[in-house]
Design a protein around this motif. Structure first.
Motif, PDB file in Angstrom:
ATOM      1  N   GLN A   1     -10.440   5.483  10.716  1.00 25.08           N
ATOM      2  CA  GLN A   1     -10.952   5.791   9.386  1.00 25.08           C
ATOM      3  C   GLN A   1     -10.004   5.303   8.296  1.00 25.08           C
ATOM      4  OE1 GLN A   1     -11.515  10.057  10.050  1.00 25.08           O
ATOM      5  NE2 GLN A   1     -13.724   9.805   9.737  1.00 25.08           N
ATOM      6  N   SER A   2      -8.713   5.494   8.505  1.00 20.71           N
ATOM      7  CA  SER A   2      -7.724   4.997   7.541  1.00 20.71           C
ATOM      8  C   SER A   2      -7.744   3.476   7.481  1.00 20.71           C
ATOM      9  CB  SER A   2      -6.327   5.498   7.911  1.00 20.71           C
ATOM     10  OG  SER A   2      -6.262   6.908   7.866  1.00 20.71           O
ATOM     11  N   LEU A   3      -7.953   2.866   8.645  1.00 23.72           N
ATOM     12  CA  LEU A   3      -7.977   1.404   8.702  1.00 23.72           C
ATOM     13  C   LEU A   3      -9.136   0.848   7.880  1.00 23.72           C
ATOM     14  CD1 LEU A   3      -6.803  -1.212  10.005  1.00 23.72           C
ATOM     15  CD2 LEU A   3      -8.462  -0.879  11.845  1.00 23.72           C
ATOM     16  N   TRP A   4     -10.341   1.408   8.079  1.00 31.50           N
ATOM     17  CA  TRP A   4     -11.528   0.874   7.426  1.00 31.50           C
ATOM     18  C   TRP A   4     -11.623   1.266   5.954  1.00 31.50           C
ATOM     19  CZ3 TRP A   4     -14.150  -2.980   9.310  1.00 31.50           C
ATOM     20  CH2 TRP A   4     -14.175  -3.184  10.687  1.00 31.50           C
ATOM     21  N   ARG A   5     -11.104   2.437   5.583  1.00 17.56           N
ATOM     22  CA  ARG A   5     -11.295   2.943   4.225  1.00 17.56           C
ATOM     23  C   ARG A   5     -10.084   2.722   3.309  1.00 17.56           C
ATOM     24  NH1 ARG A   5     -15.832   5.954   3.639  1.00 17.56           N
ATOM     25  NH2 ARG A   5     -16.925   6.576   5.554  1.00 17.56           N
TER      26      ARG A   5
ATOM     27  N   ILE B   1       0.854  -1.191   0.000  1.00 17.78           N
ATOM     28  CA  ILE B   1       0.000   0.000   0.000  1.00 17.78           C
ATOM     29  C   ILE B   1       0.887   1.238   0.000  1.00 17.78           C
ATOM     30  CG2 ILE B   1      -1.778   1.274   1.253  1.00 17.78           C
ATOM     31  CD1 ILE B   1      -2.667  -1.343   2.512  1.00 17.78           C
ATOM     32  N   PRO B   2       0.739   2.132  -0.967  1.00 20.21           N
ATOM     33  CA  PRO B   2       1.581   3.343  -1.012  1.00 20.21           C
ATOM     34  C   PRO B   2       1.372   4.216   0.227  1.00 20.21           C
ATOM     35  CG  PRO B   2       0.459   2.982  -3.105  1.00 20.21           C
ATOM     36  CD  PRO B   2      -0.149   2.028  -2.141  1.00 20.21           C
ATOM     37  N   ALA B   3       2.452   4.744   0.748  1.00 21.54           N
ATOM     38  CA  ALA B   3       2.362   5.614   1.924  1.00 21.54           C
ATOM     39  C   ALA B   3       1.636   6.911   1.611  1.00 21.54           C
ATOM     40  CB  ALA B   3       3.768   5.909   2.453  1.00 21.54           C
ATOM     41  N   ASP B   4       1.567   7.281   0.324  1.00 17.89           N
ATOM     42  CA  ASP B   4       0.885   8.512  -0.062  1.00 17.89           C
ATOM     43  C   ASP B   4      -0.597   8.477   0.291  1.00 17.89           C
ATOM     44  OD1 ASP B   4       3.301   9.282  -1.053  1.00 17.89           O
ATOM     45  OD2 ASP B   4       2.821   8.853  -3.152  1.00 17.89           O
ATOM     46  N   TYR B   5      -1.182   7.290   0.278  1.00 17.89           N
ATOM     47  CA  TYR B   5      -2.602   7.175   0.598  1.00 17.89           C
ATOM     48  C   TYR B   5      -2.871   7.625   2.031  1.00 17.89           C
ATOM     49  CZ  TYR B   5      -3.238   4.398  -3.669  1.00 17.89           C
ATOM     50  OH  TYR B   5      -3.291   3.968  -4.968  1.00 17.89           O
TER      51      TYR B   5
ATOM     52  N   ALA C   1      -4.846  10.912   3.491  1.00 18.31           N
ATOM     53  CA  ALA C   1      -5.937  10.741   4.453  1.00 18.31           C
ATOM     54  C   ALA C   1      -5.721  11.613   5.685  1.00 18.31           C
ATOM     55  CB  ALA C   1      -6.052   9.274   4.849  1.00 18.31           C
ATOM     56  N   ARG C   2      -4.478  11.695   6.151  1.00 20.07           N
ATOM     57  CA  ARG C   2      -4.188  12.539   7.316  1.00 20.07           C
ATOM     58  C   ARG C   2      -4.433  14.020   6.993  1.00 20.07           C
ATOM     59  NH1 ARG C   2       0.041   8.735   8.314  1.00 20.07           N
ATOM     60  NH2 ARG C   2       1.457   9.947   6.973  1.00 20.07           N
ATOM     61  N   MET C   3      -4.091  14.431   5.780  1.00 21.66           N
ATOM     62  CA  MET C   3      -4.322  15.820   5.388  1.00 21.66           C
ATOM     63  C   MET C   3      -5.810  16.146   5.325  1.00 21.66           C
ATOM     64  SD  MET C   3      -1.407  16.282   2.435  1.00 21.66           S
ATOM     65  CE  MET C   3      -1.944  17.963   2.118  1.00 21.66           C
ATOM     66  N   ASP C   4      -6.628  15.123   5.051  1.00 23.48           N
ATOM     67  CA  ASP C   4      -8.076  15.319   5.008  1.00 23.48           C
ATOM     68  C   ASP C   4      -8.722  15.166   6.376  1.00 23.48           C
ATOM     69  OD1 ASP C   4      -8.013  15.803   2.323  1.00 23.48           O
ATOM     70  OD2 ASP C   4      -8.409  13.711   1.748  1.00 23.48           O
ATOM     71  N   GLY C   5      -7.892  14.941   7.402  1.00 22.01           N
ATOM     72  CA  GLY C   5      -8.411  14.842   8.760  1.00 22.01           C
ATOM     73  C   GLY C   5      -8.825  13.452   9.193  1.00 22.01           C
ATOM     74  N   ALA C   6      -8.476  12.408   8.427  1.00 21.85           N
ATOM     75  CA  ALA C   6      -8.839  11.038   8.790  1.00 21.85           C
ATOM     76  C   ALA C   6      -7.952  10.541   9.927  1.00 21.85           C
ATOM     77  CB  ALA C   6      -8.707  10.111   7.586  1.00 21.85           C
TER      78      ALA C   6
END
Length: 285
Positions: free
Chosen positions: A200-204, A183-187, A191-196
């Motif tokens: 949330q990162s785990l499930w999505r 999984i690319p670290a960019d994802y 997600a962190r920049m969007d406030g996840a």
């Protein structure tokens, strides 16, 4: 030129094909033939073709059905728990923390050790008179008398499942970890920049992208658990009162103890058909 390459590749593949046929196909055909015959090692000349007689015998064999139910319970309970624990271990190993390499080795060590060795080690720890578990629990005052871990129903099955989960959760973790590292670290950064948050990162992100690895782990481990032999044979021997006897142990007993090669072969064929159907279900999904 292309024809020469194809011909050369064909010649190179012949040894591998011969090995596959010798190791897999021939024993399978022999087993199938024995399952449809009445065979006696004492008088092999009296062997005869009996068709599906050995398979119809399974219908009224209570010990076979008990072994099959034991096997299904073993698979249904251990495999999901191993998946959950393995996923958690994979998440831990995937973190950029100090000592990650040592931690990975420690997690994978139970799976790397031979199953028979694990079973014998745990059998000593489960020992009623001088086992580690009873000794610790007695000293802590948690129990008033030693527990016969491997001699009670259903405690023996629970004890065997515990060993299986302890050993093969690391196998699940190894396969799932390969999916996590792809999984690319960019994802996660996006997600962190969007406030996840973590969940949330785990499930999505994590779970959807690691699903293929999880299905592979489930397929391999389910098939492995369904044909488990080393663990029950060395830990409980199928007891007490056949409560931990799996299909493989029952077939082994018939084959080597009672020399019923034909009937044991029929059980092996039925087990193969179930495993094949199970693999088709996983592959289809």
């Amino acid at each position: 030129m292309e024809g020469d390459l194809v011909r050369g590749g064909f010649y190179l593949a012949i040894p591998a094909v011969v090995v596959v046929v010798a190791v897999l196909l021939v024993p399978t055909l022999v087993t199938l033939g024995l399952s449809m015959a009445s065979y006696s090692i004492v008088n092999p000349e009296n062997s005869a073709f009996v068709g599906l007689a050995n398979y119809t015998r399974l219908i009224n064999d209570k010990e076979f059905w008990q072994s099959l139910v034991n096997t299904l319970w073993f698979v249904v309970i251990t495999v999901p728990l191993e998946l959950v624990i393995g996923f958690a271990l994979a998440l831990i190993c995937n973190q950029a923390i100090r000592g990650r390499g040592v931690m990975r080795v420690a997690i994978l060590l139970p799976w790397a050790l031979p199953t028979a060795l694990n079973a014998l080690t745990w059998r000593w720890m489960y020992n009623t008179d001088f086992g580690l578990f009873n000794s610790i629990m007695l000293q802590l005052g948690l129990i008033s008398k030693p527990i016969n871990w491997l001699g009670q129903i259903p405690l023996a099955m629970v004890a065997m499942m515990t060993v299986a989960i302890w050993k093969t959760s690391s196998f699940m973790a190894l396969i799932i970890l390969t999916g996590l590292q792809a999984i690319p670290a960019d994802y996660y950064e996006a997600a962190r920049m969007d406030g996840a948050g973590f969940w949330q990162s785990l499930w999505r992100i994590t779970i959807p992208l690691v699903k293929p690895s999880m299905f592979v782990a489930l397929l391999f481990r389910s098939m492995d658990a369904f044909r488990a032999f080393d663990l029950p044979f060395n830990l409980t021997g199928g007891g007490p009162v056949n409560s931990t006897q799996l299909v493989t142990v029952y077939a082994h007993k018939l084959f080597f103890q009672f020399l019923q090669f034909d009937y044991a072969s029929a059980i092996a064929v039925v087990q193969f058909v179930i495993l094949f159907a199970l693999s088709l279900v996983y592959i289809k999904n």
